[in-house]
Motif scaffolding. Structure first.
Motif, PDB file in Angstrom:
ATOM      1  N   THR A 243       0.801  -1.228   0.000  1.00  0.00           N
ATOM      2  CA  THR A 243       0.000   0.000   0.000  1.00  0.00           C
ATOM      3  C   THR A 243       0.832   1.276   0.000  1.00  0.00           C
ATOM      4  O   THR A 243       0.277   2.372   0.073  1.00  0.00           O
ATOM      5  N   HIS A 244       2.149   1.137  -0.077  1.00  0.00           N
ATOM      6  CA  HIS A 244       3.008   2.322  -0.081  1.00  0.00           C
ATOM      7  C   HIS A 244       3.956   2.274  -1.279  1.00  0.00           C
ATOM      8  O   HIS A 244       4.901   1.477  -1.291  1.00  0.00           O
ATOM      9  N   PRO A 245       3.723   3.114  -2.275  1.00  0.00           N
ATOM     10  CA  PRO A 245       4.579   3.104  -3.472  1.00  0.00           C
ATOM     11  C   PRO A 245       5.941   3.750  -3.262  1.00  0.00           C
ATOM     12  O   PRO A 245       6.791   3.696  -4.137  1.00  0.00           O
ATOM     13  N   LYS A 246       6.147   4.365  -2.078  1.00  0.00           N
ATOM     14  CA  LYS A 246       7.419   5.044  -1.818  1.00  0.00           C
ATOM     15  C   LYS A 246       7.975   4.614  -0.461  1.00  0.00           C
ATOM     16  O   LYS A 246       7.221   4.414   0.492  1.00  0.00           O
ATOM     17  N   ILE A 247       9.308   4.509  -0.396  1.00  0.00           N
ATOM     18  CA  ILE A 247       9.986   4.010   0.801  1.00  0.00           C
ATOM     19  C   ILE A 247      11.066   4.990   1.237  1.00  0.00           C
ATOM     20  O   ILE A 247      11.807   5.530   0.415  1.00  0.00           O
ATOM     21  N   ALA A 248      11.162   5.203   2.549  1.00  0.00           N
ATOM     22  CA  ALA A 248      12.255   5.976   3.140  1.00  0.00           C
ATOM     23  C   ALA A 248      12.967   5.096   4.158  1.00  0.00           C
ATOM     24  O   ALA A 248      12.320   4.491   5.018  1.00  0.00           O
ATOM     25  N   LEU A 249      14.286   5.015   4.051  1.00  0.00           N
ATOM     26  CA  LEU A 249      15.086   4.205   4.968  1.00  0.00           C
ATOM     27  C   LEU A 249      15.723   5.090   6.030  1.00  0.00           C
ATOM     28  O   LEU A 249      16.294   6.139   5.720  1.00  0.00           O
ATOM     29  N   ILE A 250      15.618   4.659   7.288  1.00  0.00           N
ATOM     30  CA  ILE A 250      16.316   5.332   8.377  1.00  0.00           C
ATOM     31  C   ILE A 250      17.162   4.296   9.107  1.00  0.00           C
ATOM     32  O   ILE A 250      16.892   3.098   9.032  1.00  0.00           O
ATOM     33  N   GLY A 251      18.182   4.769   9.801  1.00  0.00           N
ATOM     34  CA  GLY A 251      19.036   3.845  10.532  1.00  0.00           C
ATOM     35  C   GLY A 251      20.377   4.475  10.851  1.00  0.00           C
ATOM     36  O   GLY A 251      20.678   5.603  10.454  1.00  0.00           O
ATOM     37  N   MET A 252      21.185   3.733  11.570  1.00  0.00           N
ATOM     38  CA  MET A 252      22.489   4.214  12.012  1.00  0.00           C
ATOM     39  C   MET A 252      23.418   4.512  10.836  1.00  0.00           C
ATOM     40  O   MET A 252      23.286   3.915   9.762  1.00  0.00           O
ATOM     41  N   PRO A 253      24.376   5.417  11.035  1.00  0.00           N
ATOM     42  CA  PRO A 253      25.445   5.563  10.040  1.00  0.00           C
ATOM     43  C   PRO A 253      26.131   4.215   9.833  1.00  0.00           C
ATOM     44  O   PRO A 253      26.276   3.434  10.781  1.00  0.00           O
ATOM     45  N   MET A 254      26.486   3.921   8.595  1.00  0.00           N
ATOM     46  CA  MET A 254      27.179   2.683   8.218  1.00  0.00           C
ATOM     47  C   MET A 254      26.284   1.449   8.296  1.00  0.00           C
ATOM     48  O   MET A 254      26.773   0.321   8.294  1.00  0.00           O
ATOM     49  N   SER A 255      24.972   1.642   8.373  1.00  0.00           N
ATOM     50  CA  SER A 255      24.078   0.486   8.459  1.00  0.00           C
ATOM     51  C   SER A 255      23.833  -0.167   7.104  1.00  0.00           C
ATOM     52  O   SER A 255      23.245  -1.245   7.034  1.00  0.00           O
ATOM     53  N   HIS A 306      10.730  10.980  -5.898  1.00  0.00           N
ATOM     54  CA  HIS A 306      11.632   9.838  -5.737  1.00  0.00           C
ATOM     55  C   HIS A 306      10.978   8.761  -4.868  1.00  0.00           C
ATOM     56  O   HIS A 306      10.435   9.054  -3.802  1.00  0.00           O
ATOM     57  N   LYS A 307      11.057   7.521  -5.314  1.00  0.00           N
ATOM     58  CA  LYS A 307      10.345   6.429  -4.651  1.00  0.00           C
ATOM     59  C   LYS A 307      11.159   5.723  -3.576  1.00  0.00           C
ATOM     60  O   LYS A 307      10.602   4.966  -2.783  1.00  0.00           O
ATOM     61  N   LEU A 308      12.462   5.951  -3.555  1.00  0.00           N
ATOM     62  CA  LEU A 308      13.314   5.288  -2.568  1.00  0.00           C
ATOM     63  C   LEU A 308      14.385   6.268  -2.112  1.00  0.00           C
ATOM     64  O   LEU A 308      15.232   6.685  -2.904  1.00  0.00           O
ATOM     65  N   ILE A 309      14.326   6.642  -0.837  1.00  0.00           N
ATOM     66  CA  ILE A 309      15.259   7.626  -0.289  1.00  0.00           C
ATOM     67  C   ILE A 309      15.893   7.054   0.975  1.00  0.00           C
ATOM     68  O   ILE A 309      15.193   6.555   1.860  1.00  0.00           O
ATOM     69  N   ALA A 310      17.220   7.137   1.050  1.00  0.00           N
ATOM     70  CA  ALA A 310      17.945   6.745   2.258  1.00  0.00           C
ATOM     71  C   ALA A 310      18.329   8.007   3.011  1.00  0.00           C
ATOM     72  O   ALA A 310      19.062   8.852   2.494  1.00  0.00           O
ATOM     73  N   LEU A 311      17.814   8.151   4.228  1.00  0.00           N
ATOM     74  CA  LEU A 311      18.116   9.328   5.038  1.00  0.00           C
ATOM     75  C   LEU A 311      19.415   9.122   5.805  1.00  0.00           C
ATOM     76  O   LEU A 311      19.784   7.988   6.131  1.00  0.00           O
TER      77      LEU A 311
END
Length: 392
Positions: A243-255, A306-311
């Motif tokens: 149900t979500h066409p877009k993804i954002a990734l969060i997490g530790m540096p170097m993950s 943008h559909k995929l973003i790494a924060l």
């Protein structure tokens, strides 16, 4: 082929068909599940199906058509057709109990319920031993102005406010009156009520697990089988991705966020900040301009579709960033500390210069990532999940 479905007035928001289709296929059953929008309930409609789920506004209206009602309250959300007999159940109660357990707020003595419909009655039944205040728009005393004066252990939203627009049934400053918040709505996943609660570090859970659990229990009643708890988690992840066409990734540096998105043409936020500003991150950090540039760049990426973003690892420290990606599926990429400790030996990030910096950062941020994310995925599982997501 056996026929099942959900009966309601407006069902475009519903995930019930997704859940039951998943279960039917998982157990290889000969059955179909439909969404049935109607303006009224009658016996002819009910007789056409082997089993039905019932949603607003018909949970009470359906009761006169039943030959047997096993619901402990005046609301039915599940019907089993057994020969010529229609049997009513309420599986919302077991679904709601799962939310309470998952929220993990103990010693609940007083609750406030927003709304006075069928779901409100279900919640009141569940908390029968607690002091209960039901807030209704038309009540002469317990109306929304009364919220200014009260505190309680739990606030439970049973109104549809927030489903059709980015709106909340209660001003954000009043959320601190409660130890925890339950919203039985599940769409959108990142509602304003939920975002307001998370911003103030108030324990919060929405109704998606309740929806899944009540659906699973109805499925068990219809097909006389037991669904393994692991299937519930599979369904939860399935719905989130589907149900979500877009993804954002969060997490530790170097993950491994940047590495994971490369194969799927995703955008790395830190790389985009450098590219668009022409400056080094370390220089911006020294001048105190980095977080503003981060939010500005993130908003631009979202606006560009943008559909995929790494924060970046620290992007969650500015809650504005989470509000910018509220329409995305927010995934916490969980990487074990020992893996990060190995990777830091070849890393030169400005925030991780001294011995012990990584461990302190890990201890501080992991609870925030878990709090803000919709789902958590282990590092070694992410590539397979993204591959399934983008190629199906």
């Amino acid at each position: 082929m056996r026929k099942y479905g959900l009966v309601g007035k407006k069902l475009s928001y519903s995930y019930s068909k997704i859940i039951h289709t998943f279960l039917i296929e998982y157990y290889n059953l000969s059955a179909v599940y439909d969404l049935i929008e109607v303006d009224f309930i009658d016996s002819k409609l009910l007789a056409q199906y082997d089993g039905l789920n019932i949603t607003i506004p018909y949970k009470a209206d359906v009761i006169p058509f039943l030959q047997k009602n096993l619901s402990p309250i005046a609301a039915v959300n599940t019907i089993l057709k057994n020969g010529d007999e229609l049997i009513g159940y309420n599986t919302d109660i077991i679904g709601f109990s799962y939310l309470v357990e998952k929220l993990a707020i103990t010693d609940i003595k007083k609750i406030v319920i927003l709304g006075s419909g069928a779901s409100s009655k279900m919640v009141a039944h569940f908390f029968a031993d607690a002091e209960i205040i039901v807030i209704s728009r038309n009540h002469p005393q317990y109306n929304y102005e009364y919220l200014q004066t009260i505190t309680a252990d739990l606030l439970i939203n049973t109104t549809p406010v927030g489903m059709d627009a980015y709106d909340s049934p209660i001003p954000s400053e009043l959320l601190t009156h409660y130890r925890g918040i339950i919203d039985i709505n599940y769409n959108p996943l990142n509602s304003k009520l939920g975002m307001d609660a998370k911003k103030q570090n108030i324990p919060y859970i929405n109704g998606l697990y309740m929806l899944i659990i009540q659906a699973v229990r109805a499925f068990e009643i219809w097909f006389e089988l037991s669904v393994d708890p692991s299937v519930v988690e599979e369904i939860y992840y399935h719905i989130c991705f589907l149900t979500h066409p877009k993804i954002a990734l969060i997490g530790m540096p170097m993950s491994g966020k940047t590495t994971a998105i490369t194969a799927f043409f995703g955008c790395d936020l830190d790389d985009q900040i450098i590219k668009r500003s022409g400056e080094k991150i370390a220089d911006m950090l020294d001048r105190g301009t980095f977080r503003r540039a981060e939010s500005r760049t993130l908003q631009a990426l979202v606006n560009e579709g943008h559909k995929l973003i790494a924060l970046g690892g620290g992007a969650i420290l500015n809650f504005e960033n989470l509000e910018i990606i509220k329409d995305y599926l927010i995934i916490f990429l969980n990487t074990p500390l020992e893996v990060l400790q190995k990777r830091i030996q070849t890393d030169t990030r400005p925030l991780l210069k001294k011995k012990g910096d990584l461990e302190k950062l890990y201890e501080k941020r992991i609870p925030l990532y878990k709090q803000y994310a919709n789902i958590t995925i282990e590092t070694n599982e992410l590539e397979a999940k993204l591959n399934e997501y983008f190629n199906n």
